[in-house]
Structures are given as structure tokens and as C-alpha cells.
Design an enzyme around this catalytic site. Structure first.
Site, short mmCIF file in Angstrom:
data_model
loop_
_atom_site.label_atom_id
_atom_site.label_comp_id
_atom_site.label_asym_id
_atom_site.label_seq_id
_atom_site.Cartn_x
_atom_site.Cartn_y
_atom_site.Cartn_z
N GLY A 1 11.57 8.57 -6.33
CA GLY A 1 12.67 9.52 -6.45
C GLY A 1 12.99 9.87 -7.89
O GLY A 1 12.15 9.74 -8.77
N LEU B 1 8.07 11.74 0.47
CA LEU B 1 8.22 11.83 -0.98
C LEU B 1 7.75 10.54 -1.66
O LEU B 1 8.22 9.45 -1.34
CB LEU B 1 9.70 12.09 -1.31
N ASP B 2 6.86 10.68 -2.62
CA ASP B 2 6.37 9.56 -3.44
C ASP B 2 5.73 8.45 -2.61
O ASP B 2 5.64 7.31 -3.07
CB ASP B 2 7.49 8.96 -4.31
N ALA B 3 5.30 8.78 -1.40
CA ALA B 3 4.74 7.75 -0.53
C ALA B 3 3.30 8.04 -0.12
O ALA B 3 2.73 7.34 0.71
CB ALA B 3 5.60 7.60 0.73
#
Lengths: 304, 304, 304, 304
Positions: C221, C247-249
């Protein structure tokens, strides 16, 4: 750098990292004695200075004392040009110190020496263009023409000075003249690939920064990646150091390494090494620009 | 190791990392040629083997081929003692290979040579006692008595063989006799601090593993931490390598490094280096035990 | 890139790293079965191919097989456009494989998405200009105008597409149109700072590479350097990954770290992190360009 | 440690790293104010102390000041037991400081809490036995019997205190009693695998050191290596921190990492992680023993 270049928005170039502190920085070394820190802080306090940073080190073997101290000049009772003499009279001579006084608002002027390899050159230009460093780069000198366009589009003067054995002396004289004309404070050898004469080096003591593409003292000299491959090392390195009369033997400022294995060819070492050289060189220059480095007996003391 | 030692619970010592696979491991190298992988996998397949791991490498400069392949022996149509000859007849000779056949269920027998420094010694004993490695350590040889108690409490035979210039030859003869008597497969020089004679080394080619306390080839020879301090390096290292007739110049198995700075004394380098030596040495031994290492022209090819 | 730009000497830009091999690359994965390597090498051999590189991996937990194999097309008996179908008929379908066939002489086309932060942007342009990567960059898209000059001086088309919540959908539609028009193969989000919609991401599965300025999964994040400072970590990191709907995964391609300590402010973390982001991003893109990456169940298998 | 144990030669165990300096160490923090360094050095100088080390840090965001200063007590005009009060009266109260006064000749007493995993346990015992640390380890507490023999052969008292949910409270009471009886200064949780109650933790603020087998804050809680494998990270880490009421959220003392790739199974992560845990934990304990650590607002300031 052409600050009026209409093509570049302000945020993309220039010194945009915020208004710098108006600070004085003292780098000191001397024989270790009782009361040094006290005397230095006394000097700053009595003239109404506020210490921003203080870091000291005593080498217990050599019984030698090293210190970096920075303080704000806002409200300081001495004018900038008075500080050096006042410090000498009250502290410096009493302790037999060698010291260097710097001011954070002064922007150092750096010349870059390059050859054909462009990775360190581009990396430094990008940091310059984005305003990452407080530095001016008015001058680039090269023994080849190749990198001229990239220099000139940022408004940096580029001089092509080819080096041949027979004309080396006069070409170095021309280089020194340019360095003088452009009021250069220090030189970054961005993979310049030429050995500077002792005479040249003497003009810029601890003011010429080189990047060597090995983990010194391993693989000094030419073709270090080939030598590293031959030896079968499992880690390669890069070393940034001040240039002295002894090739690749000057005080080391920064080193870093990256793992390799048997699957990596010499070309792979070169490729991985490029990224290493860039970052090691940049860290060394950053510490030089920020007056973090003391040199004593061919070793660096870095207060970062 | 005294497996019947009633003082040690089973979980604390011994080979408790699960029943090992019953696998064959082939380490191969030869001139690069078309069809090698195909021929090797064909050999395994036609005798009903199931490949567990296959890793190959071609050195494009030397046009040399390297490979490690492992397969289960459960259901394999050849008995273990038949495999080598069968491989030679169908594959090995055809491609002019050099190869080495190993079996995962065989537990290598390691001798440790030590002096007075105990950090690598204790580290290896701890791994041994906790069953981290598939290895037997029946024999420790030292030129000092100091570490005897720690060896003997684990039931490891400890021989004190002092080395003097005049008796070196006969003492090495005694060492070789012991190595033979204990059926030793390989030797770990855990900071042994003595130089082995060429004759001794010839008895255990690529079977003597040393740990040197520098980032080789930098600071070969004696007192590397002092030399590193003098040179003012910003990173120190440790190197584990096979011992050859050339001091500190054998094929490198593993290296690692740790950052230092001007605040670190020689004693600090020694302290930080100890932890580095332990882990670098352990990784090298682990790769040797697991038959992951090929050596060719003084370089290692490690398939881990 | 404007290859005819008269200002740039050939050595400074362009694809000058030597004539590339004319090779085919197969990336394969399937359930682990006996005989896969044999069948693949058989396919290559019988059409007169010469294997340049072969690397395979079996995940023992999932019993899943992964492989990258490359071979020269010089003298290969199938034409490039025949290979895929031939492989499917003789090997691929038989083993229930998923595979991807690439050709080394094809130069991938990359679009860069940027915002105001320039460090990754400049780093990629420098690699592009110096010909370090085999890639074309015909298109840069940004939600700001700032970086236009640096793009245009290399002849790269730059589109300013501001993103606002209410117009995000239509702006992404315009981006997709441009990506299509420029025949873009993959996208590098060089600190783009905008979250792409799921719909957008679906158009480029495993073809959008992001650089996140933390050691994921820590500090996903916004404002990861501030979060890292608050938590008092002793090491910061950067992570490059494929973008997925989460997100960001997405699958992590590359990570690296650098030590920090209590003396470092958030600004220092940002400064040190910039260099980390550059090199981590570059390594990820390099592996993508060279077809080294397989993705399976949100993990990457990188054969570099 | 049974110093009279006749089985152990002096060089193998005990505190043999040379006679320690007779020094005082002050760890200080307070709001940043003008003149702090001057006042502290004045206090030391006027009582005839000689400063061995001085390191200070100002957090510019919080405007908070941190300092570690050490000086020799040889020739110091105050007796050890007078220093604290004298410092309070002349410096400490004036600046509103919080401080901690330590003496280098005092040997801290450490208890180790262990479970079944032995790698950190053996590593610490080896450092203890070889005299690497200035520490006494009179007490080991475990919820299992497994590691008793290795403790007792070094003459360390070992208490088996099983933890069950229903008896946790009374068992912790028994642990606290033992810690008191043995005059324990701090506790090392060497993979203890039990969560201490808030009440227990309150008895030893900043005096319980844990090793967590992940790069915190990533993968807090149970089974971090499994979680790291699932997420597909390319680097794993270990974190040593002071224990607070919040699980795995106390001030971080030390972290380190090691690269992994898709070839590594969870077992490989565990194996690589063990070596990481050992060294990270040892560095944290070393800094605690040497009084290098200040804690402020859940962050550590480490003057090493």
C-alpha cells in the site's frame, strides 16, 4: 547546468530537494587527548550555535581522534568568514588539529571524466537532472566523442581530449587548465579508463574519485571481471576510492558486492557489475558532496 | 558418534531429518556435444528410473558440459553396484565423459582438523549433534589438546598430533594412517592453521575443505583481518575452498561478506568474521556432503 | 526509439550488444511425470536442434514440473512458425503441458507508465539509450507532463493522460487503445502511483511489471518508507512483481534490500530506496525480456 | 558456568577475551536542547574521566536527543556508586533526561528459555563456552526435557517447566521465582515457542530478547517459513526484538536476510533460516550485553 533551459520543468532538474540548511561542518582529526569534544562543543555553544550532528571516533590502536560536527549558522555569532580563524585560535592550534571547514549552502562543482562506457555517466546525469544531489556539473572531459550528445542536451560543456602516450603531458596540462577555468572542486572518474599522472593527481588530493570494477584489493588493474571469472569467485564487487599515485590503492570510500555463480559468463559479470558500479560510485560521490569523509593514513573515516 | 550414548535424546543428535531418499546421483562433465541430456535421461528412463533433479550447464567459452542428475532407486531395474558399469558402457564412454556416481543413503565420513580456535569446531559439532547433516564424524585431529573435551563428550575420537618443522613428514604419515583406519571420505580444516604438504593433499583431491578468513583472492596467507584493516576495506569476507598444492588458491566453493566501517577495530573484524567463517564453511561442507559440487579447471560448478 | 536520430553515435544507443543468437525458447509447466525431459530433448534432437540451455525444476510438494529450454534455430529442420504445432502434437498434449514459445530475435515492445518520480524512468531510459536491453520502448504514458522532455529527446512518444476518479474508465480505455496501436508486449509501471482497474489488468496478464518500494508483503500500500521508519526496521527493501487484481499481491519477480539504522530519517530511506528500486525493477524487466519467467499459482519460477 | 570444571581447559571456556576495561557507560535520551553534549562531557572531564566513546543522535522529526558515552573509571574522581546521583544533580535533572548507567566490569546474568529446536541454543552455548561474550548463563528453562544434557555438561542449571493452558499462570510464577533466585538480568528466548503473558513481560521491560524467524513485520505469528514460501518471496529474513505485550511487535534490535529462489522448498527455507536466526539473535544479544541499545517509542537506537 543550463538552469534556464525552457525544455525542462523545474521538478525534473535542478536543486529541488528543499531549501538546504545553512550549516557549518567541521571535519577534524588530531592525536587523541582529553577534552576535545568538550572544547569543540564549547566553541560552538559560546557563539550561540545549535549542534545538528556530532560524531566522533577514536582509533584505539593509533590513539588518533576523528570528528565531524555540524551546526546551524542561523543566529550564530560569527560570520562564516570569521569561523575558521576563530576556531584555529581557540581550539585548533591548542589540540594540534588538522581540520576542514565547509558550508552546506555552497554547491560543490564537479567535473566528470569519461571514456566510452556510459553506465556511470548516465546514472550521474540522471541524478543531476532530477536534482538528487547538491552539485553543479559544468564540465565533462573525455578521450572520445561518444557521450557528447547526452552531455550537451543538459547544457554541460564537453571537451574531447584524446590521450596518446606521446601527448599525455600536454593533454593533462589542458585538462588542468579547464578544471581551473571552470572552478572545479572535485573530479569523478566515471570509468575514464586512463591512468592519471602523479603530477595531475597531486593537484587534486582527495578530490579525485574513481570507480574500480572489482572488490579491491582483489583484481586491481585491467580486466577485473575476466580475472574474477578465471578465479571462480562466488561474489563480485566494485570499489570507489580516492585516486593517489599508487594505481587502485588509494583510500577506499565505498564497496559493495553481488553474488554470482558458475552459470554466469564474463558478460554476465560485466552486466551485473555495471549496476554495482553505478550505486557504489554514487554513494561515494554523495558522501564527498556532503563533506562526510575524512582521510588519514590511506583510510577513510565516513560520518554518514 | 556414540549412537548408544544414553545421555542424548534421539531428537537432539543423530540423523533425524527423516528417512532419506534412496537415490542415485550422477555428476558429469565432458566436451559439449549434441544429445547428452537426451542420452542420460534415456539411460535412466529405460531402467525405470524417476528423475528427481536435473541441472545442466554449458560453459560457452570452453564449450564444456556439466550436469547433475538424481533419480530414485525404488523400482530401478539395475542394482546399485551395476549402475556405474552400465552407464559407462551405454553413455559415459560414448561421450568421453568424466563422471562420479553417488548414493544418497551412504553417509559420508568426515574428519575434522582443528587447532585452538573453536568457533568453526563448535558450529560443526552443534550441527552434528542436532542431526542437521547426513554425515559421520568419527575422527578429530589437532596439533593442540585444547578441544579434546568437547570432542570426547560426543564420543568422537580425538588425536593430538603436534606439528613441528622437523617432524612434519612423519606426523602427516600418522595422520594419513588414521584417516585410512577410520575410512574417512573427506576432511574439514576447521581453522587448522597448518599448511598441508603437497604429498598429503594429493591423497585427498577435492576432498579437503578449508575455510579462509578473507574474501579470496584478497588477503591470502596469514593475518588477513589485520591486512583488511590496514587496507581500509568496507567489507570483509570469508572463503571456503578445496585445498590444492597452491596455498589459498584452490577451487572456491563458497564466499560471503559482511560490511564493516572505520569504527571497527581488528578485534571487531575478527569477531564479525567468526560468524561469517562458520556459515560459509558450513554451506561448503553441506554442498560437499550432498554431492552438489563438480570441479573443472580450478572452478567449482555447484548444483544446489 | 528513433534509430535514425543523427545526434546519437551508434555505440551510445541501440541494440549493440552483439548479434543475438537465433534461438527458440520453450517455457513449460505440467504435472510431474516420468520422461518429460527425455521427450522434450528428443523433440529438439530429432529436428537437429542444439540445446543452449536447459533448466528444470520439480516442486515436490505440488508434484509440478517446470522447465526452460533454449536451442539454436540454425540448421533446425522446422521453420519457426511450424515449431509450436509440432511441439503440441508430439509432446505438449501428451503430457498435458502449458507452454510458451519465444524467439530470441524478436525484440519485445515495452510501454512505460510514469508519474512524477523520475529515478526508475531515467534508469530505464539510460539502459535503453545505451543498448543494454533488447527491447523497444515506443510509448510512454503519464498522468503528468513532467517527464515529457526526457522521453521526447530519445524519440519516444509521450502521452499525457491525467487520471481522475470520474474519468478513470475512459482514460484507461484510451490507454488500452494506445497500447494496442503501438503493438505493446508488456508494460513497466515505473512508479506510476495509480492503481489499475481489474479490467485493465486482465488485458495484460503477467505482462504488467510493477516496482513497489518495500519488502513485500511488509508495507504493502501507500507510503511504505514512512511505515518502515515507524516500525523501526533495520533493513528496507524493494519488490518487483507482476500486477494482478490484488494490490501489491501479484507474483514476486525480484526483491532486494539495504541496511538502515536509527540515524536514517524517512528522507534517507527514500534516498537509499531509490537506488534499490532502480536495480530491482531493472532485474525484473531483464528477466521478463529474456523469457526467463514462469508463473504458477502466484509464484514465479525464474530460470536466469 | 562451572568454572572449576576440571574437564575444560581455560582457553576453551570462560571470559578469556582479555581483562575488560573498567569503564562507565551512560545511555541518555531527552528532548533536544542546546548544550547537552557540552554538559555531559563537562561532567566527565571535571571528574577527570577520559572519554572512550561518544555517539549521539538527534531525531529531527521528534526533536529528541539520544546519546551513548563511555569513559574510563581509572583515575575518575567519583566512586562508581556516587556517579548516578552526581550525574542526576548536575546534568540529568537539568535537561529532563532519562538515563541508564552501566559498568563494563559487571557481567550480566542471562537466562535462556528453550523448547525443542536446538540451533540457537547450541550457538549460544558455543559462544558461552568459548568465552566470546561477557555474560553468565546460570539458568536455562524449558517446556521440554530434550536439551537438558547439553546444558548440564556445561554446569548450567536446567529446569523443565511444561506449559499447559490451565497451568500457565502458576508455571510463569515459578519461572519468575527462578529468575529472581538466580539474579537474572535479561532473558533470551532461543526459539522458546511459547507466548509469554503480559504480566510476565512487565517484569522484564526491554530485558527479554526474542528471535523471530521472519523479516518482521512480514510473516508475524506462526509458521513464517511456510507463509514466506506460499507468498513466493525471493528473500527470507530473521528478526530479533525486545518482547512487549504485542506479539512480534516489540522494538526491533537486528534483522538480516538471505536470498532464496523457486528451487528452495519450505525445508530449505527452514535450513537457511536457522543460520540466519543464529547470527541475528547473537548480534542482538551482543548489543544488549554491551549496553549499546536505547529504546524510545518502540524503536531501538543502537550505538555499536
Amino acid at each position: 547546468m543550463a538552469r534556464t533551459d525552457p525544455c525542462l520543468p523545474d521538478e525534473v532538474r535542478g536543486l529541488t530537494v528543499g531549501k538546504p540548511l545553512n550549516a557549518a561542518i567541521l571535519l577534524i582529526h588530531c592525536n587523541d587527548q582529553r577534552g576535545i569534544v568538550h572544547a569543540v562543543t564549547d566553541f560552538i555553544l559560546e557563539h550561540n550555535g545549535n549542534i545538528l550532528q556530532l560524531d566522533q571516533h577514536v582509533d584505539p590502536g593509533q590513539k588518533h581522534f576523528f570528528m565531524r560536527v555540524a551546526w546551524t549558522l542561523d543566529g550564530f555569532l560569527l560570520r562564516a568568514e570569521q569561523i575558521d580563524a576563530a576556531f584555529r585560535d581557540t581550539v585548533g592550534e591548542r589540540f594540534g588539529m588538522q581540520w576542514c571547514l565547509e558550508f552546506s549552502i555552497e554547491v560543490p562543482r564537479m567535473a566528470m571524466f569519461v571514456s566510452k562506457q556510459s553506465h556511470c555517466f548516465f546514472d550521474i546525469l540522471a541524478r543531476y537532472e532530477s536534482g538528487e544531489w547538491r552539485v553543479e556539473i559544468p564540465l565533462i572531459i573525455s578521450n572520445h566523442e561518444d557521450l557528447r550528445p547526452a552531455a550537451e542536451r543538459l547544457g554541460i560543456d564537453y571537451y574531447h581530449i584524446p590521450i596518446t602516450p606521446e601527448h599525455k603531458h600536454e593533454q593533462e596540462a589542458r585538462q588542468l587548465e579547464l578544471l581551473d577555468k571552470y572552478s572545479i572542486d572535485f573530479i569523478a572518474l566515471a570509468r575514464y579508463m586512463q591512468i592519471l599522472s602523479d603530477d595531475f593527481v597531486r593537484h587534486y588530493p582527495q578530490r579525485i574519485i574513481n570507480i574500480h570494477h572489482s572488490f579491491l584489493p582483489a583484481f586491481a588493474g585491467a580486466r577485473p571481471y575476466h580475472a574474477a571469472f578465471e578465479r571462480g569467485v562466488k561474489i563480485i564487487g566494485a570499489t570507489s576510492h580516492y585516486v593517489t599515485a599508487d594505481l587502485d590503492a588509494g583510500p577506499i570510500i565505498e564497496q559493495d558486492v553481488v553474488r554470482v555463480n558458475h552459470e554466469h559468463s564474463v558478460d554476465d559479470l560485466v552486466r551485473k557489475g555495471r549496476d554495482l558500479e553505478k550505486v557504489v560510485f554514487a554513494r561515494a560521490i554523495w558522501n564527498h558532496i556532503n563533506h562526510n569523509i575524512l582521510v588519514y593514513q590511506n583510510r577513510t573515516y565516513i560520518f554518514d
